[in-house]
Design an enzyme around this catalytic site. Structure first.
Site, PDB file in Angstrom:
ATOM      1  N   LYS A 156       0.843  -1.194   0.000  1.00 19.06           N
ATOM      2  CA  LYS A 156       0.000   0.000   0.000  1.00 19.06           C
ATOM      3  C   LYS A 156       0.878   1.244   0.000  1.00 19.06           C
ATOM      4  CE  LYS A 156      -3.982   1.828   2.622  1.00 19.06           C
ATOM      5  NZ  LYS A 156      -4.928   1.524   3.718  1.00 19.06           N
ATOM      6  N   SER A 190      -9.730   1.709   3.083  1.00 18.20           N
ATOM      7  CA  SER A 190      -8.904   2.549   2.241  1.00 18.20           C
ATOM      8  C   SER A 190      -7.899   1.739   1.410  1.00 18.20           C
ATOM      9  CB  SER A 190      -8.127   3.537   3.111  1.00 18.20           C
ATOM     10  OG  SER A 190      -7.151   2.868   3.911  1.00 18.20           O
ATOM     11  N   SER A 223     -10.214  -1.025   7.130  1.00 17.53           N
ATOM     12  CA  SER A 223      -9.661  -0.846   5.781  1.00 17.53           C
ATOM     13  C   SER A 223      -8.811  -1.986   5.251  1.00 17.53           C
ATOM     14  CB  SER A 223      -8.862   0.458   5.729  1.00 17.53           C
ATOM     15  OG  SER A 223      -9.720   1.547   5.925  1.00 17.53           O
TER      16      SER A 223
END
Length: 469
Positions: A82, A155, A179
């Protein structure tokens, strides 16, 4: 082996074959890079791809494996992280336009550990702005590979999409209110939110420091166990990282469910939860029973206060994390993240103290519940596979927002580990998921339960057709 089989292979199986010299790390990495080039223009899961660096890492892994210098179960596996994890010399934007030119001079601890384990990093995965709820208005969001009209999660949206679409063998996500779990559920992958402090947060952009968790997203419970075994553990650069020893999760993963006390709060699991999700969790409960789990009816401590507190709790901590750039550069922020920070900056010390009291009360009651059970089985979210249109109005409906957070944010507040497992599909053909929750630092039980469940089902072996178009 056909490329279609290769790009959806489980990580642990891929590296087993690599270490037996049946599959080349260089060939697997090239195949992934080719697939990214072919599909990601439409899926938009990557913020940045690093093909030259990935191929160099692959050549190094191949040379080491040829000399039988095997570093462990990640050695040779092409993965991605990420884009809030620092990567030395490579842009790390955290989904924000103001950080698009930031190039850290060192790796985040989790990235350093992945490299040391021989993993090949393909690039950086897209996320919502600052890892909060919405993508920055100037950054197109990733697309759910099962159905473009459906939410890809937040997210860690890029992590979920890339892992589901066969654009990496596993990924790193982060979880502050759900998330890792939302995009794992939305994209049909397996996600592990570890105990808070189990994984170092050094070199990872903060959303809310005491709620943030870093964890793996992959194709199976075994893959997430392999990933956690590498990234977990103490870190001299992060004093909040736990000093608890890290077990060999893979060595213990075949212990099964038999004899485990599995708590189910039937009323909490179904109240305000859609029928598709309720049926899927009921089916998962029956499978756990058939596998030898001891199903116990329990009452989950009332989480309504910590759910109601979560946005302000997150906002207060996020305001601290962004103090250097907000409000000085407020005009460069998207409305969702700016609104969160404004709420946090407006809060009083008394507001925060009430939040902390609610947090400690819920966490203590949850610890007491885990004196009587080994695992808790719950939905991943209250409504299965929402559409993008559904999520566009989420901020206008406090009850719907609370329902979305019901089964996720309480366990960020308590710091409890959870595993998210694909457990069915909606009538629209999009995936849904359930969760097991465990006491602190009992991730090995989550992996055992996850592996046993996945041995008995095939939900995690199903793949999106959109990714093949």
């Amino acid at each position: 082996m056909a490329p279609e089989a290769l790009h959806y292979m489980e990580l642990v199986e891929l590296t087993r074959r690599m270490h037996a010299k049946e599959i080349s790390p260089v060939e697997a990495t090239r195949a992934e890079l080719d697939r990214i080039a072919m599909l990601d223009k439409s899926l938009r899961s990557y913020a940045l791809v690093t093909p030259e660096a990935a191929l160099e890492q692959a050549r190094q892994a191949e040379a080491e494996i040829s000399r039988n210098e095997i570093k462990g179960p990640l050695h040779g596996a092409p993965i991605a992280v990420k884009d809030l994890c620092w990567t030395a010399g490579v842009a790390t934007a955290a989904g924000m336009t103001i950080h698009r030119d930031f190039r850290p001079d060192e790796d985040a601890t989790v990235v350093r550990k992945l490299r040391a384990a021989g993993a090949i990093i393909l690039g950086k995965l897209q996320l919502t702005e600052g890892a909060f709820a919405d993508h920055h208005p100037k950054i197109p969001p990733p697309v759910n590979p099962w159905n473009a009209a459906h939410w890809p999660g937040a997210s860690s949206s890029g992590s979920g999409v890339a892992t589901a679409a066969g654009l990496c063998y596993a990924s790193l996500g982060s979880d502050t209110g759900g998330s890792i779990r939302f995009p794992s559920a939305a994209n049909g992958v397996t996600g592990l939110k570890p105990t808070w402090g189990r994984v170092s947060r050094y070199g990872v952009f903060e959303l809310a420091a005491t709620l943030d968790h870093i964890g793996p997203m992959a194709r199976s419970a075994a893959d997430t166990a392999a990933m956690l075994g590498v990234i977990a553990g103490r870190d001299e650069k992060d004093p909040t990282a736990s000093l608890e020893p890290v077990p060999d999760y893979l060595a213990r993963i075949d212990g099964g469910i038999r004899g485990l006390r599995i708590g189910v709060d039937v009323e909490w699991n179904r109240r305000g939860t859609d029928a598709t999700m309720v049926r899927a969790v009921n089916d998962a409960t029956e499978i756990a029973r058939q596998l030898g789990g001891e199903i116990r009816e329990v009452k989950v401590p009332d989480p309504s206060a910590v759910i109601a507190d979560w946005v302000l709790h997150c906002g207060i901590e996020t305001a601290v994390a962004h103090e250097a750039t907000y409000p000085a550069r407020k005009s460069e922020y998207g409305p969702a993240l700016a609104g969160l920070i404004d709420a946090g900056r407006a809060a009083s010390a008394m507001d925060y103290q009430k939040i902390l009291l609610h947090r400690h009360d819920f966490s203590g009651r949850l610890r007491a519940l885990f004196e009587t059970i080994d695992l808790l089985l719950i939905p991943a979210q209250a409504f299965a596979s929402p559409t993008m249109a559904d999520m566009a109005t989420l901020g206008e409906d406090p009850e719907k927002l609370a329902a979305l957070l019901r089964y996720t944010c309480p366990f960020d507040v308590s710091g409890s580990p959870t595993i998210t497992l694909p457990c069915g599909f909606t009538p629209a053909g999009t995936p849904i998921a359930c969760q097991f929750v465990a006491p602190h630092f009992r991730e090995e039980i989550l992996f055992r339960a996850g592996k046993a469940y996945q041995n008995a089902t095939d939900w995690h072996h199903r793949h999106p057709a959109l990714a093949e178009k």
